[in-house]
Design a protein around this motif. Sequence first.
Motif, PDB file in Angstrom:
ATOM      1  N   PRO A 250      -7.965   1.805  -5.722  1.00 21.99           N
ATOM      2  CA  PRO A 250      -6.840   1.234  -4.971  1.00 21.99           C
ATOM      3  C   PRO A 250      -5.852   2.343  -4.602  1.00 21.99           C
ATOM      4  O   PRO A 250      -5.622   3.270  -5.398  1.00 21.99           O
ATOM      5  CB  PRO A 250      -6.217   0.249  -5.959  1.00 21.99           C
ATOM      6  N   LEU A 251      -5.291   2.243  -3.415  1.00 21.16           N
ATOM      7  CA  LEU A 251      -4.373   3.268  -2.922  1.00 21.16           C
ATOM      8  C   LEU A 251      -3.271   3.571  -3.933  1.00 21.16           C
ATOM      9  O   LEU A 251      -2.937   4.732  -4.191  1.00 21.16           O
ATOM     10  CB  LEU A 251      -3.771   2.813  -1.579  1.00 21.16           C
ATOM     11  N   ILE A 252      -2.697   2.551  -4.546  1.00 12.80           N
ATOM     12  CA  ILE A 252      -1.570   2.779  -5.454  1.00 12.80           C
ATOM     13  C   ILE A 252      -1.994   3.537  -6.715  1.00 12.80           C
ATOM     14  O   ILE A 252      -1.212   4.305  -7.277  1.00 12.80           O
ATOM     15  CB  ILE A 252      -0.864   1.442  -5.804  1.00 12.80           C
ATOM     16  N   VAL A 253      -3.245   3.381  -7.125  1.00 15.18           N
ATOM     17  CA  VAL A 253      -3.755   4.135  -8.278  1.00 15.18           C
ATOM     18  C   VAL A 253      -3.845   5.622  -7.919  1.00 15.18           C
ATOM     19  O   VAL A 253      -3.480   6.503  -8.714  1.00 15.18           O
ATOM     20  CB  VAL A 253      -5.120   3.583  -8.736  1.00 15.18           C
ATOM     21  N   ARG A 254      -4.302   5.900  -6.701  1.00 18.48           N
ATOM     22  CA  ARG A 254      -4.343   7.296  -6.208  1.00 18.48           C
ATOM     23  C   ARG A 254      -2.929   7.880  -6.180  1.00 18.48           C
ATOM     24  O   ARG A 254      -2.705   9.030  -6.555  1.00 18.48           O
ATOM     25  CB  ARG A 254      -4.925   7.350  -4.798  1.00 18.48           C
ATOM     26  N   GLN A 255      -1.978   7.087  -5.685  1.00 21.84           N
ATOM     27  CA  GLN A 255      -0.597   7.573  -5.587  1.00 21.84           C
ATOM     28  C   GLN A 255      -0.030   7.897  -6.973  1.00 21.84           C
ATOM     29  O   GLN A 255       0.608   8.933  -7.166  1.00 21.84           O
ATOM     30  CB  GLN A 255       0.281   6.533  -4.894  1.00 21.84           C
ATOM     31  N   VAL A 256      -0.248   6.992  -7.926  1.00 21.23           N
ATOM     32  CA  VAL A 256       0.263   7.219  -9.288  1.00 21.23           C
ATOM     33  C   VAL A 256      -0.347   8.494  -9.874  1.00 21.23           C
ATOM     34  O   VAL A 256       0.361   9.312 -10.484  1.00 21.23           O
ATOM     35  CB  VAL A 256      -0.022   5.995 -10.197  1.00 21.23           C
ATOM     36  N   ALA A 257      -1.645   8.686  -9.676  1.00 19.11           N
ATOM     37  CA  ALA A 257      -2.319   9.889 -10.205  1.00 19.11           C
ATOM     38  C   ALA A 257      -1.712  11.154  -9.601  1.00 19.11           C
ATOM     39  O   ALA A 257      -1.476  12.147 -10.311  1.00 19.11           O
ATOM     40  CB  ALA A 257      -3.810   9.818  -9.919  1.00 19.11           C
ATOM     41  N   CYS A 258      -1.443  11.112  -8.304  1.00 16.48           N
ATOM     42  CA  CYS A 258      -0.840  12.263  -7.620  1.00 16.48           C
ATOM     43  C   CYS A 258       0.569  12.522  -8.138  1.00 16.48           C
ATOM     44  O   CYS A 258       0.908  13.629  -8.553  1.00 16.48           O
ATOM     45  CB  CYS A 258      -0.822  12.009  -6.112  1.00 16.48           C
ATOM     46  N   MET A 259       1.400  11.489  -8.165  1.00 15.93           N
ATOM     47  CA  MET A 259       2.809  11.668  -8.525  1.00 15.93           C
ATOM     48  C   MET A 259       2.973  12.048  -9.995  1.00 15.93           C
ATOM     49  O   MET A 259       3.918  12.752 -10.366  1.00 15.93           O
ATOM     50  CB  MET A 259       3.592  10.400  -8.199  1.00 15.93           C
ATOM     51  N   SER A 260       2.041  11.608 -10.835  1.00 20.65           N
ATOM     52  CA  SER A 260       2.130  11.892 -12.276  1.00 20.65           C
ATOM     53  C   SER A 260       1.962  13.378 -12.577  1.00 20.65           C
ATOM     54  O   SER A 260       2.319  13.839 -13.667  1.00 20.65           O
ATOM     55  CB  SER A 260       1.088  11.083 -13.050  1.00 20.65           C
TER      56      SER A 260
END
Length: 200
Positions: A31-41
């Motif tokens: 899911p897009l939001i999972v990718r975003q969280v991984a990046c921002m983390s």
Amino acid sequence: MDMLTGVILAGGANRRMKGELKGLLPLGGQPLIVRQVACMSQLCDEMIVVTNDPNPYLRILDRSVRIITDFFADHGPLGGMHAALSLAKNPSVWIVGCDMPFISCKAAELLLQRKQDGFEAAIPFVGGELQILHGIYDRICLSHLSKLLEKGENTVSSLLGHVFWSELADSYLRENGVPLNFISKIKTVDDYEALLQLGL
């Protein structure tokens, strides 16, 4: 460098996506939001998702991600920013939209450096527009947001008239190795299908 809170605004009615939640759209098998969280983390020691319906995100996000709802309901991104800045534990907060597949940690680092020159916010200026949702904001902006929301304002641009902010130009970002596609957004089903055509 200051510790940073990462915030994903995941509200909105998604009318142009036929009601599908943009943050849940599969990209690259996630899911897009999972990718975003991984990046921002990689850059943020705290992650917050602001949404009017936590349930779909509770099922897919790690428990370390705080999922919160607006204090000022139905006030768009401004309401989401207010909720995030109210509850963020760090003084600097990187805010993005859940429809942005190419968010950039490198851009966020450069924005944070600029903010630390004494600004309340640092915002990319790319493609002739201020990219308010990929900016870094100080928690001090909360007082401005509260006043605007109490007056019934809900446009993010209204905030800029009250905040001491600086822009980072696309030329500066490019010179520092930031691909400018970080501002891309999935607004419609066609946008999403075009991304899939790229093999994402």
